[in-house]
Motif scaffolding. Sequence first.
Motif, PDB file in Angstrom:
ATOM      1  N   THR A  18     -16.630  -0.475  51.497  1.00 28.83           N
ATOM      2  CA  THR A  18     -17.187  -1.750  50.819  1.00 28.83           C
ATOM      3  C   THR A  18     -17.400  -1.512  49.273  1.00 28.83           C
ATOM      4  N   LYS A  19     -16.804  -2.478  48.526  1.00 29.70           N
ATOM      5  CA  LYS A  19     -16.995  -2.415  47.149  1.00 29.70           C
ATOM      6  C   LYS A  19     -18.440  -2.946  46.591  1.00 29.70           C
ATOM      7  N   LEU A  72     -16.085 -10.047  40.286  1.00 33.50           N
ATOM      8  CA  LEU A  72     -17.254  -9.464  39.624  1.00 33.50           C
ATOM      9  C   LEU A  72     -17.881 -10.504  38.745  1.00 33.50           C
ATOM     10  N   HIS A  73     -17.056 -11.393  38.100  1.00 36.38           N
ATOM     11  CA  HIS A  73     -17.889 -12.404  37.264  1.00 36.38           C
ATOM     12  C   HIS A  73     -18.619 -13.572  38.035  1.00 36.38           C
ATOM     13  N   ASN A  74     -17.947 -13.871  39.003  1.00 31.75           N
ATOM     14  CA  ASN A  74     -18.475 -14.891  39.965  1.00 31.75           C
ATOM     15  C   ASN A  74     -19.754 -14.468  40.608  1.00 31.75           C
ATOM     16  N   ALA A  75     -19.621 -13.140  40.859  1.00 29.04           N
ATOM     17  CA  ALA A  75     -20.884 -12.220  41.828  1.00 29.04           C
ATOM     18  C   ALA A  75     -22.113 -12.350  40.631  1.00 29.04           C
ATOM     19  N   CYS A  76     -21.870 -11.940  39.359  1.00 28.60           N
ATOM     20  CA  CYS A  76     -22.943 -11.660  38.346  1.00 28.60           C
ATOM     21  C   CYS A  76     -23.461 -13.375  38.248  1.00 28.60           C
ATOM     22  N   LYS A  77     -22.437 -14.108  37.872  1.00 26.58           N
ATOM     23  CA  LYS A  77     -23.089 -15.378  37.637  1.00 26.58           C
ATOM     24  C   LYS A  77     -23.682 -15.975  38.751  1.00 26.58           C
ATOM     25  N   PHE A 107     -29.837  -4.545  40.180  1.00 27.71           N
ATOM     26  CA  PHE A 107     -29.498  -4.992  41.641  1.00 27.71           C
ATOM     27  C   PHE A 107     -28.080  -4.424  42.057  1.00 27.71           C
ATOM     28  N   LEU A 108     -27.811  -4.181  43.104  1.00 26.53           N
ATOM     29  CA  LEU A 108     -26.760  -3.591  43.871  1.00 26.53           C
ATOM     30  C   LEU A 108     -25.984  -4.779  44.780  1.00 26.53           C
ATOM     31  N   MET A 109     -25.001  -5.369  44.588  1.00 24.99           N
ATOM     32  CA  MET A 109     -24.488  -6.469  45.399  1.00 24.99           C
ATOM     33  C   MET A 109     -23.098  -5.914  46.006  1.00 24.99           C
ATOM     34  N   PRO A 110     -22.851  -6.212  47.259  1.00 23.20           N
ATOM     35  CA  PRO A 110     -21.419  -5.897  47.884  1.00 23.20           C
ATOM     36  C   PRO A 110     -20.589  -7.259  47.323  1.00 23.20           C
TER      37      PRO A 110
END
Length: 290
Positions: free
Chosen positions: A193-194, A221-226, A209-212
């Motif tokens: 899992t990344k 990655l950009h969508n996850a941060c946003k 934060f640590l998100m999968p």
Amino acid sequence: MEISSDSEEERSVTPTKKRKLHYEQKYSHLWEKDQKFSGWVKKSNKGDYYFYCESFKCDLKCGEGKRVLKKHAESIKHKSIVKAAVRQPTLTSMLPKSSSKSFTDKIKSGEIKMACFLAKHNLPFSLADDLEDLIESVVPESKLASKFTFGRTKAHAIVTNVTGKVAENQLIKILQQNKFSLIVDKSTDRSSTKHLALIDFDVEDSFLFLMPVVDGIATSLHNACKTFFEEKNIPYKDNMVRFAADGTNSMFGHHPLSTLFQKDILNLFLIKCVCHYFHLCASYACKKLP
């Protein structure tokens, strides 16, 4: 003689009225939920056809059910006993509430401090059971230490759901109101899992934060941060001034995450990870050692 015989026959023919059978009511536990009877009525040990009045301290027949209970509740003697019981304070109500509350707060505070100690020194939660036993053995006369119920499960729950949440909320408030810099790093765990780690850095680094994530490409990655910034109401386009990451392709390569952030924030200052540079310098320096 014939007339008398006819009259006797008529008497024998006339039907007799049947007596109504009287059924006694059994005790019902629903009475205890009724506001009129709750607090003083409960089932009697005498049998199913009796109820026990806690005010009178006696067993009474259920009889016609609720009618009997209403009649008993409306009696003058019952009302006077109930009023006297309400006025009489209990032993627990006479105890000072502040002292008992402060004692429980001390227990909670002690358990939180022990959990924070494990987290601060990067110690395994499996030490929680031994840590509790150690404190009790050092101060066996302490009532506070004897009341600790601290184990690995509780330690993990405190760090995850209590201190971790408080620290996260405090950090989010800072990011909502102040300028900040962001360090991003991508990693993959044993289950393939990344994960994407967000770290706020300025004078002091703070883990955010640590998100999968679904995959490790820059757009994901950009969508996850946003999404994270929008959910936490952090105006990253206004407050984010610096971005740092390692030199991987998804961070600073072809169509990287740094470029996507630059499109959102025109004056964003980009920094390749200083720690990574230090590591490279140290590794090359070690090769030159005799």
